[in-house]
Design an enzyme around this catalytic site. Sequence first.
Site, PDB file in Angstrom:
ATOM      1  N   HIS A   1       2.706   6.577 -25.029  1.00  0.00           N
ATOM      2  CA  HIS A   1       2.861   5.904 -25.871  1.00  0.00           C
ATOM      3  C   HIS A   1       2.104   6.118 -27.401  1.00  0.00           C
ATOM      4  O   HIS A   1       0.868   6.104 -27.300  1.00  0.00           O
ATOM      5  CB  HIS A   1       2.481   4.221 -25.501  1.00  0.00           C
ATOM      6  CG  HIS A   1       3.410   3.824 -24.388  1.00  0.00           C
ATOM      7  ND1 HIS A   1       4.371   2.890 -24.647  1.00  0.00           N
ATOM      8  CD2 HIS A   1       3.264   4.009 -23.217  1.00  0.00           C
ATOM      9  CE1 HIS A   1       4.966   2.814 -23.260  1.00  0.00           C
ATOM     10  NE2 HIS A   1       4.311   3.238 -22.425  1.00  0.00           N
TER      11      HIS A   1
ATOM     12  N   VAL B   1       8.025   3.637 -15.985  1.00  0.00           N
ATOM     13  CA  VAL B   1       8.831   4.563 -15.692  1.00  0.00           C
ATOM     14  C   VAL B   1       8.062   5.674 -15.365  1.00  0.00           C
ATOM     15  O   VAL B   1       6.742   6.100 -15.795  1.00  0.00           O
ATOM     16  CB  VAL B   1       9.370   4.954 -17.104  1.00  0.00           C
ATOM     17  CG1 VAL B   1      10.101   6.471 -17.103  1.00  0.00           C
ATOM     18  CG2 VAL B   1      10.293   3.957 -17.709  1.00  0.00           C
TER      19      VAL B   1
ATOM     20  N   ASP C   1      10.509   4.066 -28.922  1.00  0.00           N
ATOM     21  CA  ASP C   1      10.541   3.286 -27.753  1.00  0.00           C
ATOM     22  C   ASP C   1      11.615   2.072 -28.164  1.00  0.00           C
ATOM     23  O   ASP C   1      11.672   1.640 -29.269  1.00  0.00           O
ATOM     24  CB  ASP C   1       9.273   2.469 -27.466  1.00  0.00           C
ATOM     25  CG  ASP C   1       9.162   1.656 -26.263  1.00  0.00           C
ATOM     26  OD1 ASP C   1       8.267   2.194 -25.291  1.00  0.00           O
ATOM     27  OD2 ASP C   1       9.946   0.741 -25.968  1.00  0.00           O
TER      28      ASP C   1
ATOM     29  N   HIS D   1       4.505   9.985 -19.761  1.00  0.00           N
ATOM     30  CA  HIS D   1       4.957   9.794 -21.160  1.00  0.00           C
ATOM     31  C   HIS D   1       3.751   9.126 -21.623  1.00  0.00           C
ATOM     32  O   HIS D   1       2.987   8.501 -21.101  1.00  0.00           O
ATOM     33  CB  HIS D   1       6.055   8.931 -21.236  1.00  0.00           C
ATOM     34  CG  HIS D   1       6.003   7.558 -20.560  1.00  0.00           C
ATOM     35  ND1 HIS D   1       6.118   7.241 -19.327  1.00  0.00           N
ATOM     36  CD2 HIS D   1       5.624   6.253 -21.245  1.00  0.00           C
ATOM     37  CE1 HIS D   1       6.213   6.104 -18.868  1.00  0.00           C
ATOM     38  NE2 HIS D   1       5.895   5.402 -19.990  1.00  0.00           N
TER      39      HIS D   1
HETATM   40  P1  5GP Z   1       5.698   2.182 -19.649  1.00  0.00           P
HETATM   41  O1  5GP Z   1       5.706   0.962 -19.082  1.00  0.00           O
HETATM   42  O2  5GP Z   1       6.244   3.144 -18.090  1.00  0.00           O
HETATM   43  O3  5GP Z   1       4.478   2.699 -19.697  1.00  0.00           O
HETATM   44  O4  5GP Z   1       6.482   2.496 -20.790  1.00  0.00           O
HETATM   45  C1  5GP Z   1       7.979   2.780 -20.474  1.00  0.00           C
HETATM   46  C2  5GP Z   1       8.523   2.424 -21.911  1.00  0.00           C
HETATM   47  O5  5GP Z   1       9.705   3.014 -21.715  1.00  0.00           O
HETATM   48  C3  5GP Z   1       8.562   1.019 -22.407  1.00  0.00           C
HETATM   49  O6  5GP Z   1       7.776   0.832 -23.469  1.00  0.00           O
HETATM   50  C4  5GP Z   1      10.059   1.049 -22.682  1.00  0.00           C
HETATM   51  O7  5GP Z   1      10.004  -0.087 -23.699  1.00  0.00           O
HETATM   52  C5  5GP Z   1      10.465   2.401 -22.676  1.00  0.00           C
HETATM   53  N1  5GP Z   1      11.939   2.437 -22.502  1.00  0.00           N
HETATM   54  C6  5GP Z   1      12.471   2.087 -21.312  1.00  0.00           C
HETATM   55  N2  5GP Z   1      13.802   2.562 -21.232  1.00  0.00           N
HETATM   56  C7  5GP Z   1      14.259   3.168 -22.274  1.00  0.00           C
HETATM   57  C8  5GP Z   1      15.362   3.492 -23.051  1.00  0.00           C
HETATM   58  O8  5GP Z   1      16.467   3.544 -22.388  1.00  0.00           O
HETATM   59  N3  5GP Z   1      15.189   3.963 -24.068  1.00  0.00           N
HETATM   60  C9  5GP Z   1      13.894   4.280 -24.942  1.00  0.00           C
HETATM   61  N4  5GP Z   1      13.760   4.711 -26.167  1.00  0.00           N
HETATM   62  N5  5GP Z   1      12.972   3.500 -24.533  1.00  0.00           N
HETATM   63  C10 5GP Z   1      13.069   3.079 -23.239  1.00  0.00           C
END
Ligand code: 5GP
Length: 116
Positions: free
Chosen positions: A104, A98, A33, A102
Amino acid sequence: MSDTAPSIFSRIVAREIPADIVFENDRIIAFRDIAPQAPLHLLVVPKTQEFANVTELAAGNPELMTEVVAVAGHLAAEHANGEYRLVFNSGVTAGQTVFHVHAHVLAGGLAESSLA
Ligand code: 5GP
């Protein structure tokens, strides 16, 4: 087929955006992440973006869901001590940003994790 624009994770799969990739096969990619919330913070991502969240994935492709969990476990054993938290944020008010499903994988020093 969907005419949805590629998600940020699909763009990582396509190598349009760089990422620290730790695992990949035909169906799944995993990478660190960009804003880690724990000493080990990986994202395990089905390559298909047809499922927006874990509920859709589990209903639509339970085998792929099972493989995501298995990959998470293997990576936690490889990169940490094998103990880990598996988080699927589902929906804006749950913190999802996103909308390409996915997991974590969080391990080590989880007390400070904002995902707790
Ligand atoms: P969500 O908030 O949807 O559960 O998790 C999305 C995750 O994607 C976040 O923890 C954020 O830091 C990670 N993330 C967003 N954009 C990128 C990126 O371009 N590269 C990487 N490696 N992680 C990303």
